[in-house]
Scaffold this motif. Sequence first.
Motif, short mmCIF file in Angstrom:
data_model
loop_
_atom_site.label_atom_id
_atom_site.label_comp_id
_atom_site.label_asym_id
_atom_site.label_seq_id
_atom_site.Cartn_x
_atom_site.Cartn_y
_atom_site.Cartn_z
N GLN A 146 0.83 -1.21 0.00
CA GLN A 146 0.00 0.00 0.00
C GLN A 146 0.87 1.26 0.00
O GLN A 146 0.60 2.20 -0.75
CB GLN A 146 -0.93 -0.01 1.21
CG GLN A 146 -1.98 1.06 1.18
CD GLN A 146 -2.97 0.89 2.32
OE1 GLN A 146 -2.58 0.65 3.46
NE2 GLN A 146 -4.24 1.00 2.00
N GLN A 147 1.92 1.29 0.80
CA GLN A 147 2.80 2.46 0.88
C GLN A 147 3.50 2.73 -0.45
O GLN A 147 3.67 3.87 -0.85
CB GLN A 147 3.85 2.27 1.96
CG GLN A 147 3.35 2.45 3.36
CD GLN A 147 4.44 2.17 4.39
OE1 GLN A 147 5.50 1.61 4.10
NE2 GLN A 147 4.17 2.55 5.63
N GLN A 148 3.91 1.66 -1.14
CA GLN A 148 4.64 1.82 -2.39
C GLN A 148 3.73 1.95 -3.60
O GLN A 148 4.21 2.13 -4.71
CB GLN A 148 5.61 0.64 -2.57
CG GLN A 148 6.69 0.63 -1.51
CD GLN A 148 7.72 -0.46 -1.73
OE1 GLN A 148 7.91 -0.94 -2.85
NE2 GLN A 148 8.39 -0.86 -0.67
N GLU A 149 2.43 1.84 -3.37
CA GLU A 149 1.43 1.99 -4.43
C GLU A 149 1.76 1.12 -5.64
O GLU A 149 1.76 1.58 -6.79
CB GLU A 149 1.29 3.46 -4.83
CG GLU A 149 0.83 4.36 -3.68
CD GLU A 149 0.75 5.82 -4.05
OE1 GLU A 149 1.03 6.18 -5.22
OE2 GLU A 149 0.40 6.63 -3.17
N LEU A 150 2.02 -0.16 -5.37
CA LEU A 150 2.38 -1.10 -6.43
C LEU A 150 1.14 -1.51 -7.22
O LEU A 150 0.07 -1.70 -6.67
CB LEU A 150 3.03 -2.35 -5.84
CG LEU A 150 4.35 -2.10 -5.10
CD1 LEU A 150 4.83 -3.38 -4.43
CD2 LEU A 150 5.40 -1.57 -6.06
N GLY A 151 1.31 -1.66 -8.52
CA GLY A 151 0.22 -2.10 -9.39
C GLY A 151 -0.09 -3.57 -9.20
O GLY A 151 0.68 -4.32 -8.59
N SER A 152 -1.18 -4.01 -9.78
CA SER A 152 -1.63 -5.39 -9.63
C SER A 152 -0.70 -6.38 -10.34
O SER A 152 -0.78 -7.58 -10.10
CB SER A 152 -3.05 -5.55 -10.15
OG SER A 152 -3.10 -5.23 -11.53
N ASP A 153 0.20 -5.89 -11.21
CA ASP A 153 1.13 -6.78 -11.88
C ASP A 153 2.38 -7.05 -11.03
O ASP A 153 3.26 -7.81 -11.44
CB ASP A 153 1.54 -6.22 -13.24
CG ASP A 153 2.12 -4.82 -13.17
OD1 ASP A 153 1.82 -4.09 -12.22
OD2 ASP A 153 2.90 -4.46 -14.09
N ASP A 177 8.34 -7.45 -7.19
CA ASP A 177 8.80 -7.62 -8.56
C ASP A 177 7.61 -8.02 -9.42
O ASP A 177 6.54 -8.37 -8.92
CB ASP A 177 9.86 -8.73 -8.59
CG ASP A 177 10.73 -8.72 -9.83
OD1 ASP A 177 10.53 -7.85 -10.71
OD2 ASP A 177 11.61 -9.58 -9.93
N GLN A 178 7.83 -8.01 -10.73
CA GLN A 178 6.85 -8.52 -11.67
C GLN A 178 7.19 -9.97 -12.00
O GLN A 178 8.33 -10.40 -11.83
CB GLN A 178 6.83 -7.67 -12.94
CG GLN A 178 6.34 -6.26 -12.68
CD GLN A 178 6.44 -5.39 -13.90
OE1 GLN A 178 7.48 -5.34 -14.54
NE2 GLN A 178 5.35 -4.71 -14.22
N GLU A 220 -4.37 -13.31 -0.26
CA GLU A 220 -4.48 -12.18 -1.17
C GLU A 220 -3.15 -11.48 -1.46
O GLU A 220 -3.13 -10.39 -2.00
CB GLU A 220 -5.52 -11.18 -0.67
CG GLU A 220 -6.91 -11.79 -0.56
CD GLU A 220 -7.94 -10.84 0.01
OE1 GLU A 220 -7.63 -9.64 0.17
OE2 GLU A 220 -9.06 -11.29 0.27
N ILE A 221 -2.04 -12.11 -1.10
CA ILE A 221 -0.72 -11.60 -1.45
C ILE A 221 -0.21 -12.47 -2.59
O ILE A 221 -0.09 -13.69 -2.44
CB ILE A 221 0.26 -11.65 -0.26
CG1 ILE A 221 -0.22 -10.75 0.87
CG2 ILE A 221 1.67 -11.26 -0.71
CD1 ILE A 221 0.56 -10.91 2.16
N THR A 222 0.07 -11.85 -3.73
CA THR A 222 0.62 -12.59 -4.85
C THR A 222 2.10 -12.82 -4.61
O THR A 222 2.84 -11.89 -4.28
CB THR A 222 0.43 -11.80 -6.17
OG1 THR A 222 -0.97 -11.59 -6.37
CG2 THR A 222 1.01 -12.55 -7.35
#
Length: 117
Positions: free
Chosen positions: A27-34, A56-57, A69-71
């Motif tokens: 949430q803090q790093q505002e990472l995208g869903s990828d 990472d991607q 819910e953590i990829t």
Amino acid sequence: MSTEIANLTAPVTLTDGAKKEIKKLIQQQELGSDYGLRLGVEGGGCAGMNYILGFDQKKEGDQEYSIDEITVFMHKAHGLYLAGMEVDFKDGLNARGFTFSNPNASSTCGCGTSFSV
């Protein structure tokens, strides 16, 4: 608690403390869903192998898991070294950070981020 994507059970577990901290960092790093949490190993460190833990991607050769819910991304070959490992997060006066409890490690270094098999 679901730990499966495409019927794959994650070879590692995350404690409640680790999951809470990882979700906070996402949430803090505002990472995208990828993006997801990358767990793995690499050569180096005083005991021979270092743990990889970061965002990472997905890359070629990765397997993808979902832990509450953590990829999680992990290269297929790293499962041999990490199967059964527990990742925790300590937030105390004497220690703060992620810790690794790996049943496959025959020895570890003093800092806990390097191991050998």
